[in-house]
Write a protein that holds these residues in place. Structure first.
Motif, mmCIF file in Angstrom:
data_model
loop_
_atom_site.group_PDB
_atom_site.id
_atom_site.type_symbol
_atom_site.label_atom_id
_atom_site.label_comp_id
_atom_site.label_asym_id
_atom_site.label_seq_id
_atom_site.Cartn_x
_atom_site.Cartn_y
_atom_site.Cartn_z
ATOM 1 N N ASP A 52 0.821 -1.214 0.000
ATOM 2 C CA ASP A 52 0.000 0.000 0.000
ATOM 3 C C ASP A 52 0.856 1.265 0.000
ATOM 4 N N ASN B 73 1.939 -7.471 -6.941
ATOM 5 C CA ASN B 73 0.818 -6.974 -6.134
ATOM 6 C C ASN B 73 0.720 -5.447 -6.184
ATOM 7 N N LYS B 77 -2.354 -3.288 -7.589
ATOM 8 C CA LYS B 77 -3.072 -2.328 -6.741
ATOM 9 C C LYS B 77 -2.997 -0.913 -7.317
#
Lengths: 197, 425
Positions: A52, B73, B77
Motif C-alpha cells: 500500500d 501486487n 493495486k
C-alpha cells in the motif's frame, strides 16, 4: 538497473518511469517489509502494508523534490501504517495494551539506519548483471578457481577472468573509492569507537 | 517528533554511506562523530554497524521476501500493467527467484557486496588492489584468537596443575594453607590467621603467551599476572617478610599487614628476575602498582597507582609517588623516575591495547604476547608509529586491518607466524 545518483533516480520517478518504480520496489520493498514486520509481528500484514505504501508513492510520485523526501515518506508511512495496524489489533484485545504500546511507540533510530544501509547494498547488487553476479560469487564467496567456474558454467577461463574483474570494477565504482586523504581521520574515528567499549 | 527522528536517522545513514564511499567532508565527519559521542546508545549503533555482522545477517534475511510477488501486487493495486519480466522471475531482477540456486546466488552476492562495504568500513585504501582486499579475507579466516585465562601452577612437591576458566576445585593443601581455584581465572590461597608455616613451601604460577591469571596470595594480596609471565611465592608467608619473585608483568594490589608482634607493617618485596640476572626489587608496604619486566623490553618499569613504593637496584634506590614510574633501563643500574601514563601502562589490566605514538615493534611485542604469535619483519620499520586503542578481546585480524589501513604495512599470517612487511611506495 544502474541508477547513477539520487538526482537521477528522482528525475525518473517524477517522469513516471515504471522501471525506476520497479527498482525502488526491489531495493526498498524487502527493507521496508522487514522494518514493518518488526513492529507488527505479522509477515503477511507487513507485506500488505508495504504494498500500500508503494501504491501511495506512485500516486504522489510527482510531488517530491528530493530523494531524501522519498525516503522520509517511505519510512514515515511505514511507521504510521504499522502503528495503526498494531493499535487496531490491540483494540481487539486490550489486555496487554500498556506494555506493547511502550515497546512500539518509541522509534528506534538504528533500525532506520540499518534499513538505509541495506538499501544501499541492494542497490549496488542490483546493478550487476546476472551472469557477472554469479561468477563473482563463485569466485569470491565459494572461492572456486577460474577453471572450476569455467567448467560449471560452460565458459572459457578468459571469460571468467574478465567477468570477475568487471564485477569488481563495478562494485568498486559504486563504492567510489577516492584516494585516501581522509583516511587518517577515518582510522582515528574507528579506533576511537572501538576503544570505548 | 517521529518525523524528526526519522530525519535524524536518514541524515546519519547518509553520513555513514558517505564515509563508506570516502566522500565525507571534514564537517560531516565532525557531525557524525558528535552524533556518536552524543550517547552511548549511538555509539553502540555505530559500533554494531562497523562490525558488519548484524547488517550482513539482516541483509540475508531480506531474501525471505519475494520481490517479484511484491512488485506484481503493487502494480496490480496501483492499476499499472505488468510486463512479461514481472511475471517470469527475470534474471536481472534483484529478487528471490523460484529457482533455488538463483535465490542463494543473490543472497551470497549480497553478502559479497556487503563484505566489500565492510572492508571499506575498515578503512581500506582505495588504491589497494582487489586481490589485496581478498587477501584480507584470508587473514580473517586464519584468525588468531585473543588470549584468555590460563596458567600452569607448580606446587611445592613439583606437581603441576593446569588452570583455566573451566576448572574449579580445591587443588591441594600446601602445608597449612589451602590453594583453591575458583571459576573465572582466579586462584586463591587462604591461610589460617596466626598460624605460620614451619617451612616455606613455594608455588609457581606461569602464564603462557595468550594467557593471564589472577592470584590471591595467602596474605590477601591480589596479583594479576599478564601473559608470558611467572610468579613464585610462598603458599603461606612466613612472619618476617613477604617476598615474591616475578618474571614478565604483573599488577599488584598488596594487602596491608601488621607484623606478628604488632609493631609496624610487614613489608612486601617483589624481586624481579631477568635472563640477564637481577632486575632489582620493589619494596612496598601496601599499595597498588604494576611491574613490567619482560626480557625483550628495553627496561623494567614500575608504575605506581596508589601508596608508595621503593625501587631498588644494587646500591641505588628511588621512591616513587602515585602516578609516577621508575624505569630501570637494562644497561643502567640506577632507576629513573618520570611521570607515567597510567592509561597506557595499565591498559592490559582493563583488557585493552593503548598506543600513543607507539613504535610498531613495541606494538608487535604486545601482540605477540597476547595472541601467542611470532613476529617476522620485512623491510624498514623505522618511524612507524601508531596511536589509538582497541579491545584485546578482538581478533588479531581486526587489529591488523586497522594497522594496515594507512597503507604503510602489510600483515600476513601463516600458522603462528605473523609477517609484517613495509609496503614500498
Amino acid at each position: 538497473m544502474e541508477v547513477k545518483s539520487d538526482e537521477h533516480c528522482l528525475v525518473l520517478l517524477k517522469e513516471g518511469n515504471e522501471d525506476i518504480y520497479r527498482y525502488l520496489i526491489r531495493v526498498y520493498g524487502p527493507v521496508l517489509c522487514s522494518y514493518v514486520e518488526k513492529i507488527v509481528f505479522d509477515r503477511a500484514a507487513a507485506e500488505d502494508i508495504v504494498e500500500d505504501i508503494f501504491v501511495k508513492l506512485w500516486e504522489k510520485h510527482t510531488v517530491f523534490d528530493s530523494l531524501l523526501g522519498v525516503r522520509k515518506f517511505l519510512y514515515m508511512a511505514a511507521r504510521n501504517a504499522s502503528l495503526n495496524f498494531k493499535r487496531s489489533k490491540e483494540r481487539e484485545k486490550t489486555k496487554h495494551d500498556a506494555f506493547s504500546r511502550l515497546s512500539t511507540e518509541t522509534i528506534s533510530i538504528d533500525e532506520i539506519i540499518y534499513a538505509e544501509l541495506m538499501a544501499e547494498v541492494r542497490s549496488a547488487i542490483d546493478s550487476l548483471p546476472h551472469k557477472m553476479r554469479k561468477i563473482f560469487i563463485m569466485g569470491y564467496i565459494d572461492q572456486l578457481s577460474n577453471q572450476e567456474i569455467a567448467a560449471q558454467l560452460d565458459l572459457s577461463c578468459q571469460t571468467v577472468r574478465n567477468q570477475k574483474t568487471k564485477a569488481l570494477t563495478i562494485i568498486r565504482g559504486l563504492l567510489k573509492g577516492h584516494p585516501g586523504d581522509r583516511i587518517i581521520l577515518y582510522i582515528t574515528l574507528l579506533l576511537a569507537i572501538r576503544g570505548k567499549l | 517528533m517521529d518525523e524528526k527522528k526519522i530525519s535524524e536517522a536518514l541524515y546519519i545513514a547518509s553520513l555513514i554511506k558517505k564515509q563508506v564511499n570516502k566522500e565525507i567532508t571534514a564537517e560531516e565527519l565532525a557531525s557524525l562523530r558528535a552524533w556518536i559521542a552524543d550517547s552511548s546508545g549511538n555509539e553502540k549503533i555505530y559500533r554494531e554497524i562497523a562490525s558488519g555482522e548484524p547488517l550482513r545477517t539482516d541483509l540475508l534475511k531480506l531474501e525471505h521476501y519475494d520481490t517479484n510477488k511484491l512488485t506484481q501486487n503493487i502494480f496490480r493495486k496501483a492499476g499499472l500493467s505488468l510486463s512479461l519480466a514481472d511475471q517470469v522471475p527475470g534474471e536481472d531482477h534483484v529478487s528471490r527467484s523460484k529457482n533455488k540456486h538463483l535465490y542463494w546466488t543473490w543472497a551470497a552476492a549480497a553478502a559479497a557486496v556487503f563484505f566489500a562495504v565492510a572492508l571499506c568500513f575498515k578503512a581500506m585504501e582505495s588504491r589497494t588492489t582487489p586481490e589485496k582486499r581478498l587477501a584480507l579475507n584470508d587473514i580473517k579466516q586464519k584468525s588468531l584468537a585473543p588470549g584468555s585465562n590460563k596458567a600452569i601452577l607448580t606446587l611445592a612437591d613439583g606437581s603441576q596443575v593446569t588452570l583455566d576458566n573451566n576448572s574449579h576445585d580445591t587443588l591441594a593443601r600446601q602445608g597449612n594453607s589451602t590453594a583453591i581455584q575458583h571459576k573465572g581465572g582466579l586462584l586463591a590461597y587462604s591461610s589460617p590467621i596466626n598460624l605460620l608455616p614451619a617451612t616455606v613451601a613455594y608455588n609457581t604460577i606461569v602464564t603462557p603467551a595468550g594467557g593471564r591469571y589472577e592470584v590471591v596470595l595467602s596474605d590477601g594480596t591480589h596479583v594479576f599476572l599478564n601473559s608470558a609471565s611467572s610468579l613464585k611465592y610462598p603458599a603461606s608467608f612466613p612472619d618476617s617478610q613477604r617476598e615474591v619473585i616475578l618474571t614478565g608483568e604483573a599488577y599488584f594490589e598488596v594487602a596491608h599487614l601488621l607484623s606478628k608482634n604488632g609493631h609496624g607493617k610487614r613489608p612486601f618485596t617483589v624481586k624481579i628476575v631477568l635472563p640477564s640476572g637481577d632486575g632489582g626489587e620493589v619494596n612496598v608496604l601496601g599499595t597498588h602498582f604494576n611491574v613490567m619486566a619482560y626480557a625483550n623490553e628495553s627496561a623494567v618499569k614500575t608504575t605506581l597507582v596508589s601508596g608508595s613504593v621503593d625501587v631498588h637496584k644494587g646500591n641505588s634506590h628511588v621512591l616513587i609517588r602515585p602516578g609516577q614510574q621508575a624505569i630501570l633501563s637494562n644497561n643502567l643500574n640506577k632507576p629513573e623516575v618520570r611521570e607515567a601514563d597510567l592509561e597506557q601502562e595499565l591498559a592490559w589490566k582493563s583488557g585493552k591495547f593503548v598506543f600513543k605514538s607507539t613504535d610498531i615493534r613495541q606494538i608487535m611485542r604486545q601482540i605477540a604476547r597476547w595472541y601467542n604469535v611470532d613476529i617476522i619483519y620485512q623491510g624498514d620499520m623505522s618511524g612507524i608509529r601508531f596511536s589509538g586503542d582497541i579491545m584485546q578481546k578482538e581478533n588479531a585480524a581486526q587489529l591488523f586491518e586497522i594497522l594496515e589501513a594507512d597503507g604503510r604495512l602489510h600483515f600476513s599470517v601463516t600458522g603462528n607466524r605473523v609477517t609484517v612487511s613495509r609496503v614500498s611506495k
